[in-house]
Design an enzyme around this catalytic site. Sequence first.
Site, PDB file in Angstrom:
ATOM      1  N   ASP A 140       0.810  -1.201   0.000  1.00  0.00           N
ATOM      2  CA  ASP A 140       0.000   0.000   0.000  1.00  0.00           C
ATOM      3  C   ASP A 140       0.854   1.265   0.000  1.00  0.00           C
ATOM      4  OD1 ASP A 140      -3.009   1.079   0.829  1.00  0.00           O
ATOM      5  OD2 ASP A 140      -1.407   2.264   1.730  1.00  0.00           O
ATOM      6  N   VAL A 168      -5.462   2.497   0.135  1.00  0.00           N
ATOM      7  CA  VAL A 168      -5.503   1.897  -1.200  1.00  0.00           C
ATOM      8  C   VAL A 168      -5.909   0.436  -1.114  1.00  0.00           C
ATOM      9  CG1 VAL A 168      -4.220   1.487  -3.327  1.00  0.00           C
ATOM     10  CG2 VAL A 168      -3.731   3.518  -1.953  1.00  0.00           C
ATOM     11  N   ASP A 169      -5.415  -0.277  -0.107  1.00  0.00           N
ATOM     12  CA  ASP A 169      -5.831  -1.666   0.096  1.00  0.00           C
ATOM     13  C   ASP A 169      -7.334  -1.755   0.334  1.00  0.00           C
ATOM     14  OD1 ASP A 169      -3.524  -3.158  -0.262  1.00  0.00           O
ATOM     15  OD2 ASP A 169      -2.870  -2.942   1.812  1.00  0.00           O
ATOM     16  N   VAL A 170      -7.851  -0.864   1.164  1.00  0.00           N
ATOM     17  CA  VAL A 170      -9.284  -0.896   1.481  1.00  0.00           C
ATOM     18  C   VAL A 170     -10.110  -0.596   0.235  1.00  0.00           C
ATOM     19  CG1 VAL A 170     -11.106   0.183   2.851  1.00  0.00           C
ATOM     20  CG2 VAL A 170      -8.897  -0.321   3.907  1.00  0.00           C
TER      21      VAL A 170
END
Length: 395
Positions: A140, A168-170
């Site tokens: 991320d 960004v991962d979420v």
Amino acid sequence: MTGLPLEGVLVADFGRVLAAPYLTMLLADLGADVVKVEQPGTGDDTRAWGPPHAQGEATYFLSVNRNKRSLALDLRDPADHARAVELVRRADVLVENFRPGTMDRHRLGPAAAQALNPRLVYCSITGFGSGKGAGLPGYDLLVQAVGGLMSVTGPAPGQPVKTGVALVDVLTGLHAAVGVLAALRERDTTGRGQLVEVNLLSTLLSGLVNQSAGYTLAGAVPGILGNRHPSIAPYEVFPAADRPLVVAVGNDRQFAALCRGLDAPELAADPRFATNGDRVAHVEALAAALTERLRLRTAAEWFTVLTPLGVPCGPVNDLAGAFDLADSLGLNPRATLPGPDGTPLDLVANPIGLSRTPPRYHLPPPRLGEHTTELTAWLDSPGTPSTPDSPEDPI
């Protein structure tokens, strides 16, 4: 568990860390039966990502792994590999976020898996796609840097800062969930699954919305504006008498209301501030004038004065204050489940509201390999139902 939108959907979850587990937790909250495949002995990387811990588990892991069963399989072991193959054969969805090629080496890549199970929706999450970026590690922080997010985030030009969470991962997990649901819906019509591919970089470029469009449409390359907005003013953080206060004025009507609340009619009459475009052009002068007035009262006092006038404003809360606010508004931000030692675990509730089939919470985040015995027996038994038995009473 009955009456949930994804009841009867079996998910073979080979994901780990954040984007994939967040996706599969959302599916599980909506009724999918998620079998989390983990490496024996170590499991998901985030089991070791602490402190903080709660009841012997890293809170990072606990945050995205409720409503799942943990199946410990070593894919290099022939017997365990055969069980993984059988799980894929029975699954509706497979989720993985290894580097491209890893699942192929285990003979569980998209082509092999869909040959086993033509109805399978195969979701692959990568950092930079499966083409030229396949060999790049997808973390991320790295994507926030190379994807442009840090170039617009920070206190001042030349001081890039990451967001305070792996955003960004979420976002990638959310986009993957949309893709999986769309593919399942299409399968209802055609009877065939398909490959869903989502990567961190493309997700971030999409998530930068107006900043990305400013570049693609007008060639504008934005820089760091601190807490200001490139297109709206006043839309930033101001110092109140005791702590920071956000004022987020989105139109001329709200600005006029702000001036009334501040007892500053001269600001409303100032031609430099007559329209939003004028205010953006003279943002420094506007910020100085507002700061002079907002310093005179506390953030709570300004919230009490300005909110009834329709001015969006509020203090910069810490997480304790944020949860207190959500509680006071009746948003029920917690989902409570029994933890590994039997005492309650307060997790964060699924934010999706459904009037007839709301998310339910029936299993706490699993201990590593907690359900291996029952799931192995199920996978080793031919002719058994498509999903293993689930607890009947959701919490």
